[in-house]
Motif scaffolding. Structure first.
Motif: not given
Length: 308
Positions: A113-124, A162-169, A188-193
């Protein structure tokens, strides 16, 4: 804690993420020249968001990411939404992804089953001034935790995979997110910059330092880079591979630059990205979770699937 991506990687070699949400919505006629960006359509046209999710799934995405990147209490409040309305729209962002997944599975059944990642955008992102590509917030780690805490809790409570913590600068925001995750055991979360070149975060800090920091967190299941020019990705993957034993993920843009003043994309310049070909290079360098960010399309994701 079993890493949520392990079974996909063990069976298929790597995980295919989806591509852009906002620029794909614009390509389909949506006017997102607005500080809420794609989150604007959670109110105005949620059906179009669901259609984009569905199309990425049919193209072969193993993960779809919700349209909550720009969804924050502060951002919604600027447009006179109540806190209750903001919560409902954040919850809707995940519900739309769930509905798209169920519809896609009826059309195209899968073993996993495909996963749904909840996007957590940065403060910016809530500032809508392009500061997620600079990182010069001028706020404390505690302030950043306060900004993220409540909406993170709301997204977690939707049951997203899963949480997608993304575009973290910057490092401070990574530290804030790492500390916040500890308040939600089992999540669980991923963090991408976002990165400015092949070595540095958008803030100018060392990418290697950020990877080393996050390697200590058991809840961070993947570390990587997104919304970064494709010509920098191979170098950044190599750096990540030297500093972490976690899965490495990448979902770059098409090389164009976002101008927050004119709110338009500037040309990519000399680099002409051939997305699927580049993705093979990123995979060879060590990336196991690969997709696209701004300006990528379902066709790009279809090509990623064909690399397997």
């Amino acid at each position: 804690m079993k890493n949520i991506f392990d079974s996909f990687i063990q069976k298929k070699g790597f995980v295919v993420l989806d591509g852009a949400m906002a620029t794909e919505l614009e390509a389909r006629g949506a006017d997102l020249n607005h500080s809420l960006w794609s989150a604007k359509l959670l109110k105005d046209n949620p059906g179009l968001i669901k259609q984009v999710h569905y199309d990425y799934l049919i193209a072969g995405a193993d993960v779809i990411t919700t349209a909550s990147y720009q969804a924050s209490f502060e951002g919604f409040a600027k447009h006179h939404y109540t806190a209750t309305e903001a919560i409902e729209l954040m919850q809707l962002s995940v519900q739309l992804a769930f509905e798209a997944r169920e519809e896609a599975l009826k059309t195209q059944p899968r073993e996993d089953k495909p996963l749904v990642a909840a996007s957590v955008g940065p403060h910016g992102a809530s500032l809508a001034d392009g500061s997620e590509y600079r990182g010069n917030y001028g706020v404390s780690i505690d302030d950043l935790k306060s900004f993220h805490r409540r909406r993170m809790e709301i997204l977690i409570n939707t049951g997203a995979d899963v949480l997608a913590c993304e575009t973290i600068p910057c490092l401070d925001e990574a530290i804030a997110l790492q500390q916040l995750l500890a308040e939600f055991p089992g999540v669980q979360a991923w963090i991408s910059f976002s990165c400015k070149d092949g070595k540095h975060l958008s803030s100018g800090e060392e990418f290697a330092e950020a990877v080393t920091l996050l390697n200590q967190s058991p809840q961070v299941v993947a570390i990587g880079v997104n919304c970064t020019a494709p010509q920098h990705i191979a170098s950044l993957v190599q750096i990540a591979a030297e500093h972490t034993d976690k899965h490495i993920l990448v979902y770059p843009n098409k090389g164009e630059v976002w101008d927050a003043t004119t709110k338009c994309w500037l040309p990519a310049g000399a680099h002409n990205s051939h997305f699927a070909h580049d993705a093979q290079t990123w995979f060879s360098a060590g990336a196991k979770i690969i997709g696209g960010c701004c300006r990528t399309t379902p066709e790009d994701i279809r090509q990623l699937q064909q690399l397997k």
